[in-house]
Design a protein around this motif. Structure first.
Motif, PDB file in Angstrom:
ATOM      1  N   GLN A  82       0.832  -1.208   0.000  1.00  0.00           N
ATOM      2  CA  GLN A  82       0.000   0.000   0.000  1.00  0.00           C
ATOM      3  C   GLN A  82       0.867   1.259   0.000  1.00  0.00           C
ATOM      4  OE1 GLN A  82      -2.758   0.499   3.275  1.00  0.00           O
ATOM      5  NE2 GLN A  82      -4.279  -0.704   2.124  1.00  0.00           N
ATOM      6  N   TRP A  83       1.889   1.218   0.832  1.00  0.00           N
ATOM      7  CA  TRP A  83       2.787   2.360   0.930  1.00  0.00           C
ATOM      8  C   TRP A  83       3.511   2.598  -0.398  1.00  0.00           C
ATOM      9  CZ3 TRP A  83       8.175   2.592   0.543  1.00  0.00           C
ATOM     10  CH2 TRP A  83       8.742   3.831   0.894  1.00  0.00           C
ATOM     11  N   ARG A  84       4.076   1.488  -0.964  1.00  0.00           N
ATOM     12  CA  ARG A  84       4.837   1.591  -2.213  1.00  0.00           C
ATOM     13  C   ARG A  84       4.014   2.181  -3.337  1.00  0.00           C
ATOM     14  NH1 ARG A  84       6.497  -4.375  -3.453  1.00  0.00           N
ATOM     15  NH2 ARG A  84       6.664  -3.536  -5.557  1.00  0.00           N
ATOM     16  N   GLU A  85       2.788   1.707  -3.429  1.00  0.00           N
ATOM     17  CA  GLU A  85       1.977   2.070  -4.587  1.00  0.00           C
ATOM     18  C   GLU A  85       1.413   3.478  -4.491  1.00  0.00           C
ATOM     19  OE1 GLU A  85      -0.659  -1.224  -4.610  1.00  0.00           O
ATOM     20  OE2 GLU A  85       0.871  -2.574  -5.444  1.00  0.00           O
ATOM     21  N   SER A  86       1.598   4.130  -3.357  1.00  0.00           N
ATOM     22  CA  SER A  86       0.975   5.451  -3.199  1.00  0.00           C
ATOM     23  C   SER A  86       1.758   6.570  -3.905  1.00  0.00           C
ATOM     24  CB  SER A  86       0.796   5.784  -1.725  1.00  0.00           C
ATOM     25  OG  SER A  86       2.061   5.774  -1.095  1.00  0.00           O
ATOM     26  N   SER A  87       3.004   6.315  -4.275  1.00  0.00           N
ATOM     27  CA  SER A  87       3.688   7.336  -5.090  1.00  0.00           C
ATOM     28  C   SER A  87       4.888   6.743  -5.825  1.00  0.00           C
ATOM     29  CB  SER A  87       4.144   8.516  -4.220  1.00  0.00           C
ATOM     30  OG  SER A  87       5.395   8.224  -3.613  1.00  0.00           O
ATOM     31  N   ILE A  88       5.288   7.422  -6.875  1.00  0.00           N
ATOM     32  CA  ILE A  88       6.421   6.942  -7.681  1.00  0.00           C
ATOM     33  C   ILE A  88       7.704   6.987  -6.868  1.00  0.00           C
ATOM     34  CG2 ILE A  88       7.779   7.358  -9.773  1.00  0.00           C
ATOM     35  CD1 ILE A  88       5.209   8.790 -10.865  1.00  0.00           C
ATOM     36  N   GLU A  89       7.875   8.077  -6.103  1.00  0.00           N
ATOM     37  CA  GLU A  89       9.086   8.208  -5.289  1.00  0.00           C
ATOM     38  C   GLU A  89       9.240   7.029  -4.330  1.00  0.00           C
ATOM     39  OE1 GLU A  89       6.907  10.778  -5.604  1.00  0.00           O
ATOM     40  OE2 GLU A  89       8.009  12.677  -5.867  1.00  0.00           O
ATOM     41  N   ARG A  90       8.131   6.639  -3.739  1.00  0.00           N
ATOM     42  CA  ARG A  90       8.181   5.537  -2.776  1.00  0.00           C
ATOM     43  C   ARG A  90       8.553   4.230  -3.461  1.00  0.00           C
ATOM     44  NH1 ARG A  90       2.939   7.362   0.889  1.00  0.00           N
ATOM     45  NH2 ARG A  90       4.133   8.796   2.207  1.00  0.00           N
ATOM     46  N   GLU A  91       7.961   3.995  -4.616  1.00  0.00           N
ATOM     47  CA  GLU A  91       8.271   2.773  -5.361  1.00  0.00           C
ATOM     48  C   GLU A  91       9.753   2.768  -5.748  1.00  0.00           C
ATOM     49  OE1 GLU A  91       6.481   0.102  -5.855  1.00  0.00           O
ATOM     50  OE2 GLU A  91       8.003  -0.896  -7.088  1.00  0.00           O
ATOM     51  N   GLU A  92      10.270   3.919  -6.151  1.00  0.00           N
ATOM     52  CA  GLU A  92      11.681   4.006  -6.540  1.00  0.00           C
ATOM     53  C   GLU A  92      12.594   3.722  -5.350  1.00  0.00           C
ATOM     54  OE1 GLU A  92      11.515   7.197 -10.260  1.00  0.00           O
ATOM     55  OE2 GLU A  92      12.210   7.848  -8.276  1.00  0.00           O
ATOM     56  N   LEU A  93      12.220   4.271  -4.209  1.00  0.00           N
ATOM     57  CA  LEU A  93      13.010   4.036  -3.001  1.00  0.00           C
ATOM     58  C   LEU A  93      13.003   2.545  -2.661  1.00  0.00           C
ATOM     59  CD1 LEU A  93      14.604   5.111  -0.539  1.00  0.00           C
ATOM     60  CD2 LEU A  93      12.431   5.520   0.600  1.00  0.00           C
TER      61      LEU A  93
END
Lengths: 180, 386
Positions: free
Chosen positions: B30-41
């Motif tokens: 859920q956390w990852r999918e909430s923004s591109i920056e998070r997924e990249e991290l």
């Protein structure tokens, strides 16, 4: 409290050393994402531990030490950047919540990972790393010249150990030991 | 507020080594999918080489060495606190002293007219450990201090300890000198080091430097010309930080009613030892300590602006009028009152000599037509120009 046997634990130099060993490099890494000069980074982190030491009696009443350390370091970094008269645009990015989230999670993940990994025997550690590279048990066994069963058993043992070490929130442990 | 970040970091670290529970997996996704920056991290941290790279790079900070430094600094903090404690005591002694003078001048019309202010010190005084006071304006030539068996020589505007004869060794004996508003004085210490003291300055020093260290304390402003002695470091304590010297010339401005405590190096090298850090200052560098938030800053400056006062000159470069008026007040023994607070931040660049009368200085400042200064006996009122 009512029977008067409550003993206030003194946060001593050993506690400071424990915290320092645990967080020094991570805090430096964290500060580096704000301030580029390594000497300045080390100064900031030293400050932070000194402040903790000076205020140790006030902080032991329930503040989350991990938050305290990261927050103090970030505040010092931003203060220094302001004094260096950075361009406004630069500073607004670096002060943003997204920037904080990104640096903090990156640093903390690495810290927690290595904190757990370093407690493992070398061969088990290697197995974990190879598994991280995406290798299956069979491939790992081949690479390390051991049986697939051994790989399986070592992994299982490692998980068990890691579950316990990752599960205990170290910072909370310190907090409790300070007020016990 | 940061609890969520710590939580995510823990989930990620866990997932690197052990399989997560379904619930944990969902939380992380859920956390990852909430923004591109998070997924990249997330992708960055799932790569073993990135982890190793960052980890190895972080070793450059030399934890073991830094721990030793931390211990040394920690011990210094304790020393500083003792000094601050002492300063509280010293301030009390000076207050008592002022009160004493006030009583002894009870019948004096002039001092009554001046009111209870710093002008109660008619001149520079020496305070001795037993509470005796020596008026340096009155007593010239050899001064024998009976109580501590010290002999010093007092010239015009300069008291000399370098030929001090200590009749009887009784441990380290300290003297204090207090220079009132409107005056300057010089002290030649027992090692030959010359200190120019500016108006409204207090300094405490041993009559003879004994042991492996030369140590003085100052509140106010002083220009130090320190005699080199590598065996015996010279330390100036400001209560906020210490200055360690081998042999050099520098200026300390450390007034407790100023916003900043400033040390400027003219020649040689000094080390600033503050509560948290050490800094080696190069010539023409300014160390500025912000008293309001305990922060500090180092800047390259023209040291002559900061030392001009000892030759009776005043130079200000883009200096806020508030601190200029503080200097004028101390130099001419005037009280300062700002009627409009907003003018305090206005900056001026100016130059004047002390032998110019205070009226001349006021005329120059009024000439800029930014502020209007009104003189009423001992008082300077500063208003906005309308």
């Amino acid at each position: 409290m009512d029977d008067g046997v409550k003993i206030k634990y003194q946060f001593d130099e050993n506690d400071l050393k424990k915290l320092f060993d645990e967080f020094f490099e991570s805090l430096c890494g964290f500060a580096s994402s704000y301030v580029k000069d390594d000497a300045q980074v080390v100064d900031i982190v030293q400050d932070c531990f000194l402040k903790l030491w000076i205020n140790r009696d006030d902080i032991s009443h329930g503040e989350n030490l991990k938050s305290y350390l990261y927050t103090t370091v970030r505040n010092s970094c931003i203060n220094i950047l302001k004094k260096q008269k950075y361009k406004r645009e630069d500073l607004s990015v670096i002060q943003s919540e997204i920037y904080l989230e990104n640096s903090l999670i990156r640093i903390e993940t690495i810290r927690l990972f290595y904190q757990a990994i370093e407690k493992l025997p070398p061969q088990t550690r290697e197995i974990i790393f190879l598994a991280l590279d995406g290798l299956r048990n069979q491939e790992i066994a081949g690479k390390l010249n051991i049986s697939e069963n051994t790989v399986h058993a070592l992994k299982k043992k490692a998980y068990k150990r890691l579950k316990t070490s990752l599960g205990s929130n170290y910072y909370l442990f310190i907090f409790f030991s300070m007020v016990r | 507020m940061k609890e969520q970040y710590f939580r995510i970091a823990k989930l990620m670290a866990d997932s690197l080594i052990t399989p997560l529970s379904d619930e944990e997996k969902r939380e992380l996704e859920q956390w990852r999918e909430s923004s591109i920056e998070r997924e990249e991290l997330y992708q960055f941290l799932m790569d073993r080489h990135n982890l190793e790279g960052e980890f190895i790079y972080s070793k450059r900070f030399e934890r073991r060495v830094q721990w030793e430094f931390l211990l040394a600094k920690k011990n210094r903090v304790i020393r500083k606190r003792r000094f601050m404690h002492f300063m509280g005591y010293a301030a009390g002694v000076i207050l008592l002293f002022v009160f004493g003078i006030l009583l002894s001048h009870k019948g004096d019309d002039v001092s009554m007219e001046l009111g209870v202010d710093n002008s109660l010190f008619s001149g520079t005084v020496l305070l001795l450990p037993d509470g005796d006071v020596i008026d340096l304006e009155q007593q010239k030539g050899n001064i024998e201090m009976a109580t501590n068996k010290t002999l010093v020589f007092n010239e015009k505007d300069k008291v000399v300890y370098s030929d001090t004869v200590l009749n009887e060794s009784a441990g380290i004996i300290h003297n204090e000198i207090f220079v009132p508003r409107g005056k300057n004085y010089q002290v030649e210490l027992s090692d030959g080091t010359l200190v120019h003291l500016n108006s409204e300055t207090w300094m405490r020093f041993p009559v003879i430097f004994e042991g492996g260290i030369r140590e003085v304390e100052i509140i106010g402003e002083g220009f130090f010309d320190v005699i080199s002695d590598e065996e015996k470091p010279f330390i100036v304590k400001t209560g906020l930080y210490d200055i360690e010297v081998l042999g050099t010339k520098f200026n300390v401005s450390n007034y407790d009613n100023d916003k900043f405590s400033r040390t400027v190096l003219a020649e040689g090298a000094i080390r600033i030892i503050s509560e948290y850090k050490d800094y080696v200052l190069k010539p023409n560098q300014l160390f500025e300590y912000d008293i309001s938030d305990d922060s500090f800053f180092i800047e390259s400056v023209d040291a002559s602006y900061f030392t001009a006062w000892k030759d009776g000159e005043f130079k200000f470069l883009d200096e806020p009028i508030e601190s200029i008026m503080n200097v004028i007040g101390r130099c001419y023994n005037m009280d300062i009152l700002f009627e409009d607070d907003e003018v305090k931040e206005l900056v001026f660049t100016m130059f004047f000599r002390k032998y110019a009368s205070v009226d001349t200085v006021i005329n120059v400042l009024n000439g800029y037509e930014k502020i209007h200064i009104e003189k009423n006996r001992q008082l300077l009122k500063i208003k906005k120009c309308r």
